[in-house]
Design a protein around this motif. Sequence first.
Motif, PDB file in Angstrom:
ATOM      1  N   TYR A   1       0.855 -25.736  36.743  1.00 49.08           N
ATOM      2  CA  TYR A   1       2.382 -25.914  37.543  1.00 49.08           C
ATOM      3  C   TYR A   1       2.252 -24.523  38.378  1.00 49.08           C
ATOM      4  O   TYR A   1       2.665 -24.522  39.460  1.00 49.08           O
ATOM      5  N   VAL A   2       1.999 -23.316  37.435  1.00 50.09           N
ATOM      6  CA  VAL A   2       2.233 -21.920  38.220  1.00 50.09           C
ATOM      7  C   VAL A   2       1.514 -21.960  39.246  1.00 50.09           C
ATOM      8  O   VAL A   2       1.840 -21.503  40.626  1.00 50.09           O
ATOM      9  N   GLU A   3       0.246 -22.296  39.359  1.00 46.58           N
ATOM     10  CA  GLU A   3      -0.685 -21.973  40.347  1.00 46.58           C
ATOM     11  C   GLU A   3      -0.703 -23.044  41.710  1.00 46.58           C
ATOM     12  O   GLU A   3      -0.622 -22.618  42.724  1.00 46.58           O
ATOM     13  N   THR A   4      -0.204 -24.236  41.307  1.00 48.39           N
ATOM     14  CA  THR A   4      -0.051 -25.200  42.266  1.00 48.39           C
ATOM     15  C   THR A   4       1.330 -24.782  43.078  1.00 48.39           C
ATOM     16  O   THR A   4       1.076 -24.800  44.421  1.00 48.39           O
ATOM     17  N   PHE A   5       2.330 -24.453  42.453  1.00 54.61           N
ATOM     18  CA  PHE A   5       3.573 -24.412  43.235  1.00 54.61           C
ATOM     19  C   PHE A   5       3.475 -22.974  43.970  1.00 54.61           C
ATOM     20  O   PHE A   5       4.065 -22.784  45.049  1.00 54.61           O
TER      21      PHE A   5
ATOM     22  N   GLY B   1       6.861 -19.446  31.784  1.00 51.87           N
ATOM     23  CA  GLY B   1       6.176 -18.038  31.033  1.00 51.87           C
ATOM     24  C   GLY B   1       5.897 -17.957  29.722  1.00 51.87           C
ATOM     25  O   GLY B   1       4.791 -17.390  29.316  1.00 51.87           O
ATOM     26  N   VAL B   2       6.781 -18.374  28.774  1.00 54.74           N
ATOM     27  CA  VAL B   2       6.322 -18.562  27.523  1.00 54.74           C
ATOM     28  C   VAL B   2       5.343 -19.527  26.982  1.00 54.74           C
ATOM     29  O   VAL B   2       4.375 -19.021  26.332  1.00 54.74           O
ATOM     30  N   ALA B   3       5.740 -20.354  27.846  1.00 55.09           N
ATOM     31  CA  ALA B   3       4.501 -21.612  27.376  1.00 55.09           C
ATOM     32  C   ALA B   3       3.290 -21.178  27.961  1.00 55.09           C
ATOM     33  O   ALA B   3       2.178 -21.594  27.415  1.00 55.09           O
ATOM     34  N   ARG B   4       2.941 -20.543  28.973  1.00 58.19           N
ATOM     35  CA  ARG B   4       1.815 -20.012  29.209  1.00 58.19           C
ATOM     36  C   ARG B   4       1.004 -19.294  28.206  1.00 58.19           C
ATOM     37  O   ARG B   4      -0.347 -19.250  28.142  1.00 58.19           O
ATOM     38  N   LEU B   5       1.774 -18.445  27.412  1.00 60.55           N
ATOM     39  CA  LEU B   5       1.242 -17.785  26.190  1.00 60.55           C
ATOM     40  C   LEU B   5       1.083 -18.735  24.982  1.00 60.55           C
ATOM     41  O   LEU B   5       0.776 -17.983  24.067  1.00 60.55           O
TER      42      LEU B   5
ATOM     43  N   TYR C   1       9.578 -23.835  42.884  1.00 62.70           N
ATOM     44  CA  TYR C   1       8.624 -22.973  43.494  1.00 62.70           C
ATOM     45  C   TYR C   1       8.940 -21.650  42.926  1.00 62.70           C
ATOM     46  O   TYR C   1       8.204 -20.857  42.623  1.00 62.70           O
ATOM     47  N   THR C   2      10.444 -21.097  42.904  1.00 62.60           N
ATOM     48  CA  THR C   2      10.723 -19.833  42.705  1.00 62.60           C
ATOM     49  C   THR C   2      10.299 -19.641  41.052  1.00 62.60           C
ATOM     50  O   THR C   2      10.036 -18.612  40.676  1.00 62.60           O
ATOM     51  N   GLY C   3      10.576 -20.864  40.215  1.00 62.62           N
ATOM     52  CA  GLY C   3      10.380 -20.707  38.773  1.00 62.62           C
ATOM     53  C   GLY C   3       8.856 -20.460  38.536  1.00 62.62           C
ATOM     54  O   GLY C   3       8.535 -19.997  37.608  1.00 62.62           O
ATOM     55  N   ALA C   4       7.941 -20.813  39.353  1.00 62.81           N
ATOM     56  CA  ALA C   4       6.549 -20.493  39.006  1.00 62.81           C
ATOM     57  C   ALA C   4       6.320 -19.047  39.214  1.00 62.81           C
ATOM     58  O   ALA C   4       5.565 -18.450  38.566  1.00 62.81           O
ATOM     59  N   PHE C   5       6.859 -18.278  40.094  1.00 59.45           N
ATOM     60  CA  PHE C   5       7.021 -16.786  40.231  1.00 59.45           C
ATOM     61  C   PHE C   5       7.635 -16.050  38.938  1.00 59.45           C
ATOM     62  O   PHE C   5       6.911 -15.257  38.624  1.00 59.45           O
ATOM     63  N   ILE C   6       8.571 -16.812  38.672  1.00 56.04           N
ATOM     64  CA  ILE C   6       9.323 -16.073  37.560  1.00 56.04           C
ATOM     65  C   ILE C   6       8.490 -16.337  36.248  1.00 56.04           C
ATOM     66  O   ILE C   6       8.647 -15.342  35.549  1.00 56.04           O
TER      67      ILE C   6
ATOM     68  N   LEU D   1      -3.389 -27.271  25.324  1.00 54.40           N
ATOM     69  CA  LEU D   1      -2.979 -28.177  26.575  1.00 54.40           C
ATOM     70  C   LEU D   1      -1.747 -27.622  27.104  1.00 54.40           C
ATOM     71  O   LEU D   1      -1.440 -27.668  28.355  1.00 54.40           O
ATOM     72  N   VAL D   2      -0.759 -27.262  26.330  1.00 52.95           N
ATOM     73  CA  VAL D   2       0.636 -26.642  27.005  1.00 52.95           C
ATOM     74  C   VAL D   2       0.469 -25.671  27.917  1.00 52.95           C
ATOM     75  O   VAL D   2       0.648 -25.276  28.808  1.00 52.95           O
ATOM     76  N   ALA D   3      -0.537 -24.619  27.561  1.00 48.49           N
ATOM     77  CA  ALA D   3      -0.877 -23.436  28.434  1.00 48.49           C
ATOM     78  C   ALA D   3      -1.691 -23.720  29.415  1.00 48.49           C
ATOM     79  O   ALA D   3      -1.169 -23.267  30.700  1.00 48.49           O
ATOM     80  N   LYS D   4      -2.644 -24.715  29.559  1.00 49.60           N
ATOM     81  CA  LYS D   4      -3.293 -25.266  30.908  1.00 49.60           C
ATOM     82  C   LYS D   4      -2.388 -25.730  31.625  1.00 49.60           C
ATOM     83  O   LYS D   4      -2.328 -25.949  33.016  1.00 49.60           O
ATOM     84  N   LEU D   5      -1.403 -26.898  30.913  1.00 44.44           N
ATOM     85  CA  LEU D   5      -0.490 -27.416  31.977  1.00 44.44           C
ATOM     86  C   LEU D   5       0.320 -26.430  32.582  1.00 44.44           C
ATOM     87  O   LEU D   5       0.898 -26.698  33.965  1.00 44.44           O
ATOM     88  N   MET D   6       0.963 -25.510  31.996  1.00 42.47           N
ATOM     89  CA  MET D   6       1.848 -24.400  32.504  1.00 42.47           C
ATOM     90  C   MET D   6       1.216 -23.667  33.771  1.00 42.47           C
ATOM     91  O   MET D   6       1.616 -23.394  34.586  1.00 42.47           O
ATOM     92  N   THR D   7      -0.338 -23.310  33.461  1.00 34.16           N
ATOM     93  CA  THR D   7      -1.172 -22.662  34.235  1.00 34.16           C
ATOM     94  C   THR D   7      -1.376 -23.380  35.728  1.00 34.16           C
ATOM     95  O   THR D   7      -1.157 -23.066  36.866  1.00 34.16           O
TER      96      THR D   7
END
Length: 398
Positions: A131-135, A114-118, A276-281, A123-129
């Motif tokens: 991850y989140v959207e995929t899971f 969540g912090v990395a998405r901001l 999976y749950t980490g993506a929602f958190i 590159l870091v922000a897009k990779l976390m995005t």
Amino acid sequence: MTVAASTETPAFRIEMLWRDERYRSGFIQAITMMILMLAVAWLVNNAVENLAALGKTFDFGFLWQPANYDINQRLIDYTSRSTNARAALVGILNTLLIAAMGCVTATVIGILAGVARLSKNWLVAKLMTLYVETFRNIPVLIWILLTAAIVNTALPAPATYRGLDTGPVVFTNRGIYIPTPNFGDGSLVLLIIFALSVAAILMVRAWANRRQEATGEQTPMLWIGLGLLVVPSLIGYILLGAPITLTYPELKGFNFQGGIQLRDSLIALWVALSLYTGAFIAEIVRAGILSVSHGQSEAAYALGLRPNRAMNLVILPQALRVIVPPLISQFLNLTKNSSLAIAVGYMDATGTLGGITLNQTGREMECILLLMGFYLIVSLLISAVMNLYNERVRLVER
């Protein structure tokens, strides 16, 4: 000529209760409760009659009969001759284990993502995005099966380690093997020293927080905490003659013996549920951080705080009021999603009490009710603990 209804008749009294605003709400609730109780009584009576027609009784005596099946992952002693109650307890402990491990790991992953998405790093922000959207958009059961397949194919077989120095932790396609602690004379004293060290850290941390609020001066808790945790325990370990030792896993035949085995099914379920749950958190954390006014971070930077200190001291404490309530739902979802463990052969409460025991004894009603009661109690306990934490960390307006 019509005669007015007597004030002593039941119909007149009911009409007065319905018309009087002082009693109308309570009257409606009482009627609703009576209807609900009648419906429940009808369902129970219907179930009892149907069971009687099938020659069955409603009792829990089957719990004390031999289970007659094995459980591969267990935290307590169990054999196939143990009772069904013992088998249910093993499954319950397995569920609690995966729920505890998953909640902790998912929280860490979610906060970091969540912090990395901001992050200002594109590159870091897009990779976390990604991850989140995929899971988030693929069912958790598919992730569990995929993780199990990866564990079984990517990790080496135990025989691969023959003749090699394995080290204390061994990764195989049958699971992970870690050392087993052996407690000798003086172990209790050493554990007491460790517990006192932890208590001392909490006390010093509380004092440091009060000191910071009063004077604004920060105490280097990292080094103080490490010193309080390591030094007393290390001195006690040496003086007591190393009372706690480790038994390392050794390859014997076609598998490792000794140590604690975390089976491949446990690893697959743990990793899949955590990711999976980490993506929602992560989305919850991101929303909580964005809910804090941008002026708060600017004020923190103006005071000379570095970005990580500003995040820990200013932004996250204010974001917790938004993060914690939906976080409770994610912990509950992870605990209930663990019931999919049977898909990879992990014997949890659903696999034992709601699976093999139910099929062997034919006690569908009793097993399902016990299983529902277990998940209900666990969910209520998680909600109660997290609500207490929410009350403790919430900001109090002055």
